[in-house]
Motif scaffolding. Structure first.
Motif, PDB file in Angstrom:
ATOM      1  N   UNK A 265     -13.044   3.778 -53.261  1.00 47.64           N
ATOM      2  CA  UNK A 265     -14.089   4.121 -52.192  1.00 47.64           C
ATOM      3  C   UNK A 265     -15.167   5.063 -52.907  1.00 47.64           C
ATOM      4  N   UNK A 266     -16.483   4.890 -52.293  1.00 49.81           N
ATOM      5  CA  UNK A 266     -17.487   5.656 -52.935  1.00 49.81           C
ATOM      6  C   UNK A 266     -17.706   6.766 -51.755  1.00 49.81           C
ATOM      7  N   UNK A 267     -19.094   7.555 -51.872  1.00 51.23           N
ATOM      8  CA  UNK A 267     -19.385   8.123 -50.933  1.00 51.23           C
ATOM      9  C   UNK A 267     -19.563   7.906 -49.582  1.00 51.23           C
ATOM     10  N   UNK A 268     -19.438   8.769 -48.491  1.00 52.00           N
ATOM     11  CA  UNK A 268     -19.348   8.459 -47.056  1.00 52.00           C
ATOM     12  C   UNK A 268     -20.636   8.506 -46.361  1.00 52.00           C
ATOM     13  N   UNK A 269     -21.648   8.739 -47.061  1.00 52.31           N
ATOM     14  CA  UNK A 269     -22.974   8.757 -46.553  1.00 52.31           C
ATOM     15  C   UNK A 269     -23.939   8.207 -47.575  1.00 52.31           C
ATOM     16  N   UNK A 270     -25.282   8.029 -47.174  1.00 54.62           N
ATOM     17  CA  UNK A 270     -26.051   7.484 -48.062  1.00 54.62           C
ATOM     18  C   UNK A 270     -27.074   8.366 -48.771  1.00 54.62           C
ATOM     19  N   UNK A 271     -28.255   7.700 -49.563  1.00 54.70           N
ATOM     20  CA  UNK A 271     -29.063   8.749 -50.337  1.00 54.70           C
ATOM     21  C   UNK A 271     -30.334   8.649 -49.567  1.00 54.70           C
TER      22      UNK A 271
ATOM     23  N   UNK B 270     -44.495   8.927 -56.939  1.00 57.95           N
ATOM     24  CA  UNK B 270     -44.305   9.399 -55.877  1.00 57.95           C
ATOM     25  C   UNK B 270     -43.553   8.353 -54.925  1.00 57.95           C
ATOM     26  N   UNK B 271     -42.097   8.620 -55.043  1.00 52.99           N
ATOM     27  CA  UNK B 271     -41.413   7.428 -54.239  1.00 52.99           C
ATOM     28  C   UNK B 271     -40.228   7.883 -53.408  1.00 52.99           C
ATOM     29  N   UNK B 272     -40.594   7.486 -52.150  1.00 52.66           N
ATOM     30  CA  UNK B 272     -39.576   7.782 -51.171  1.00 52.66           C
ATOM     31  C   UNK B 272     -38.680   6.568 -50.985  1.00 52.66           C
ATOM     32  N   UNK B 273     -37.234   7.118 -50.951  1.00 51.37           N
ATOM     33  CA  UNK B 273     -36.272   6.080 -51.001  1.00 51.37           C
ATOM     34  C   UNK B 273     -35.124   6.243 -50.245  1.00 51.37           C
ATOM     35  N   UNK B 274     -34.490   5.534 -49.321  1.00 51.62           N
ATOM     36  CA  UNK B 274     -33.507   5.662 -48.499  1.00 51.62           C
ATOM     37  C   UNK B 274     -32.381   4.594 -48.738  1.00 51.62           C
ATOM     38  N   UNK B 275     -31.232   4.796 -48.934  1.00 59.78           N
ATOM     39  CA  UNK B 275     -30.308   3.886 -49.228  1.00 59.78           C
ATOM     40  C   UNK B 275     -29.032   4.178 -48.227  1.00 59.78           C
ATOM     41  N   UNK B 276     -28.622   3.227 -47.558  1.00 57.94           N
ATOM     42  CA  UNK B 276     -27.281   3.407 -46.500  1.00 57.94           C
ATOM     43  C   UNK B 276     -26.276   3.613 -47.340  1.00 57.94           C
ATOM     44  N   UNK B 277     -25.081   4.190 -46.552  1.00 53.79           N
ATOM     45  CA  UNK B 277     -23.933   4.312 -47.275  1.00 53.79           C
ATOM     46  C   UNK B 277     -23.119   3.186 -47.985  1.00 53.79           C
TER      47      UNK B 277
ATOM     48  N   UNK C  51     -25.312  13.968 -47.675  1.00 52.16           N
ATOM     49  CA  UNK C  51     -25.507  15.232 -47.195  1.00 52.16           C
ATOM     50  C   UNK C  51     -25.374  16.382 -48.049  1.00 52.16           C
ATOM     51  N   UNK C  52     -25.351  15.955 -49.431  1.00 50.78           N
ATOM     52  CA  UNK C  52     -25.325  17.110 -50.425  1.00 50.78           C
ATOM     53  C   UNK C  52     -26.432  17.297 -51.266  1.00 50.78           C
ATOM     54  N   UNK C  53     -27.352  18.207 -51.466  1.00 49.86           N
ATOM     55  CA  UNK C  53     -28.623  18.406 -52.225  1.00 49.86           C
ATOM     56  C   UNK C  53     -28.395  18.574 -53.607  1.00 49.86           C
ATOM     57  N   UNK C  54     -28.663  17.548 -54.303  1.00 47.01           N
ATOM     58  CA  UNK C  54     -28.539  17.322 -55.880  1.00 47.01           C
ATOM     59  C   UNK C  54     -29.755  17.624 -56.605  1.00 47.01           C
ATOM     60  N   UNK C  55     -30.629  18.148 -55.987  1.00 47.96           N
ATOM     61  CA  UNK C  55     -31.787  18.203 -56.904  1.00 47.96           C
ATOM     62  C   UNK C  55     -31.869  19.323 -58.071  1.00 47.96           C
ATOM     63  N   UNK C  56     -30.943  20.136 -57.875  1.00 44.64           N
ATOM     64  CA  UNK C  56     -30.997  21.067 -59.108  1.00 44.64           C
ATOM     65  C   UNK C  56     -29.414  20.774 -59.802  1.00 44.64           C
ATOM     66  N   UNK C  57     -28.595  20.052 -59.233  1.00 47.60           N
ATOM     67  CA  UNK C  57     -27.295  19.701 -59.744  1.00 47.60           C
ATOM     68  C   UNK C  57     -27.410  18.959 -61.041  1.00 47.60           C
ATOM     69  N   UNK C  58     -26.761  19.542 -62.064  1.00 48.41           N
ATOM     70  CA  UNK C  58     -26.684  18.717 -63.271  1.00 48.41           C
ATOM     71  C   UNK C  58     -26.011  17.170 -63.429  1.00 48.41           C
ATOM     72  N   UNK C  59     -26.488  16.642 -64.241  1.00 46.44           N
ATOM     73  CA  UNK C  59     -25.921  15.024 -64.357  1.00 46.44           C
ATOM     74  C   UNK C  59     -24.366  15.108 -64.031  1.00 46.44           C
TER      75      UNK C  59
ATOM     76  N   UNK D 190     -20.552   2.246 -51.108  1.00 41.55           N
ATOM     77  CA  UNK D 190     -21.246   3.022 -51.721  1.00 41.55           C
ATOM     78  C   UNK D 190     -22.704   2.579 -51.556  1.00 41.55           C
ATOM     79  N   UNK D 191     -23.680   3.537 -51.621  1.00 44.78           N
ATOM     80  CA  UNK D 191     -25.102   3.293 -51.815  1.00 44.78           C
ATOM     81  C   UNK D 191     -25.256   2.748 -53.340  1.00 44.78           C
ATOM     82  N   UNK D 192     -25.842   1.740 -53.414  1.00 46.14           N
ATOM     83  CA  UNK D 192     -26.303   1.279 -54.646  1.00 46.14           C
ATOM     84  C   UNK D 192     -27.690   0.867 -54.988  1.00 46.14           C
ATOM     85  N   UNK D 193     -28.263   1.322 -55.919  1.00 47.30           N
ATOM     86  CA  UNK D 193     -29.781   1.043 -56.576  1.00 47.30           C
ATOM     87  C   UNK D 193     -29.675   0.048 -57.565  1.00 47.30           C
ATOM     88  N   UNK D 194     -30.210  -0.963 -57.326  1.00 49.37           N
ATOM     89  CA  UNK D 194     -30.198  -2.166 -58.382  1.00 49.37           C
ATOM     90  C   UNK D 194     -31.627  -2.273 -59.102  1.00 49.37           C
TER      91      UNK D 194
END
Length: 340
Positions: free
Chosen positions: A2-8, A20-27, A63-71, A182-186
């Protein structure tokens, strides 16, 4: 697995690259990111993975802010064009490396590796050396390696580009298993990959989103030249009418799919194989401007219209630049939409 319980929810803002790209991906959604080279696709992937640190923008995952979280702390799985497996480790050792690197014990890492390999149909490869694998097998192992880290977000960066046709089919099956839950970007240049894997398509150009929607809608009714080219369609500009579109090049095409109010700017989307070319009879009057071979057919450019005909038909009609022709398209083959 299983992956994350919410989206991006992300805003990739990189002024130095003019992105300048805004992107939303469901869970439980896969979004295909397409666009010409240099459109900003790689920048988006790097920013989401944490490989590109930016001063601006934001990345919020489950729901977790990853903006400053390392890879290594983002719980983001990345499958790139090439598997880049460790030659000195077995297949299962490669897949277990990710869990071990994030703190899992040896037994737990082996269990997660075995589960991931089973998910992509590669359990039989566990004890093999990566040097003995085919391209498709190695890429399936790379997918399993990403899965074993139990990512909350999966990034697929042109995962089948380096493979032959048969291997692509093999890897797509593995990817379908990987993206569930899980949310996936292809990121892809392959329309078949978008159709078989993605729920939605986002089109980038010059670092901006210029079109987005359900995969079928974007590919059947593209509003930008790139999305039309991607889907194999051509776009013909004009003005909407009650029954279709009046073309800028003259004449009118009827359409069974038209939602643009009459009088508004519009584009007709049609596949070149749907256009019928004759020397006389019904159809729009055009003059052939170019003739070129294309995938076993002959592509005929007749002003603003394009048709793909067989070699035999091209020869029988004597198609060459300067020849007057009539081009007809059935209404069921024409979609009319507002331009982007």
């Amino acid at each position: 697995m299983t992956g994350g319980g919410a989206g991006l929810v992300a805003h990739v803002l990189v002024p130095e690259r003019d992105v300048d790209v805004r992107l939303t991906i469901g869970p439980d959604e896969c979004v295909a990111l397409i666009g010409p080279n240099g459109a900003g696709k790689s920048t988006v992937v790097e920013a989401l993975a944490g490989l590109l640190r930016t001063r601006d923008g934001s990345v919020v995952l489950a729901g977790r802010d990853l903006t400053s979280v390392p890879t290594h702390r983002r719980r983001v799985g990345l499958v790139a064009q090439r598997p880049d497996l460790f030659a000195h480790r077995t297949v299962v050792g490669n897949v277990a490396f990710g869990p071990r690197a994030t703190g899992a014990g040896r037994l737990e890492a082996r269990h997660r590796a075995a589960t991931a390999l089973a998910a992509v149909g590669a359990s039989g490869l566990a004890d093999r050396s990566p040097t003995t694998l085919s391209g498709g097998q190695a890429q399936r192992v790379a997918v399993a390696r990403a899965l074993a880290t139990e990512p909350a977000l999966l990034l697929l960066d042109e995962p089948t580009t380096a493979l032959d046709v048969d291997a692509r089919t093999e890897v797509r099956a593995a990817l379908r298993a990987a993206l569930r839950g899980r949310p996936t970007l292809l990121v892809t240049h392959d329309p078949l990959e978008a159709v078989t894997l993605a729920d939605r398509v986002v089109v980038l150009q010059d670092g901006r989103v210029v079109e987005e929607g359900r995969t079928e809608a974007v590919l059947r009714q593209p509003r930008t030249p790139f999305s039309a080219s991607f889907s194999g369609l051509v776009l013909v500009p004009g003005t909407a009418t009650p029954t279709g579109i009046a073309l800028d090049g003259g004449g009118e095409l009827a359409s069974a799919t038209h939602t643009v109010p009459p009088g508004r700017p519009a584009v007709a989307a049609l596949h070149p194989t749907a256009a019928r070319v004759r020397r006389d009879g019904p159809g729009l009057a055009r003059t052939v401007t170019a003739v070129e071979p294309r995938d076993g057919l002959v592509r005929v450019h007749a002003g603003d219209l394009v048709a793909d005909v067989t070699v035999a038909s091209a020869a029988a009609l004597g198609l060459e630049p300067g020849v007057a022709v009539r081009v007809a398209v059935d209404p069921d083959e024409v979609s009319v939409a507002a331009p982007a």
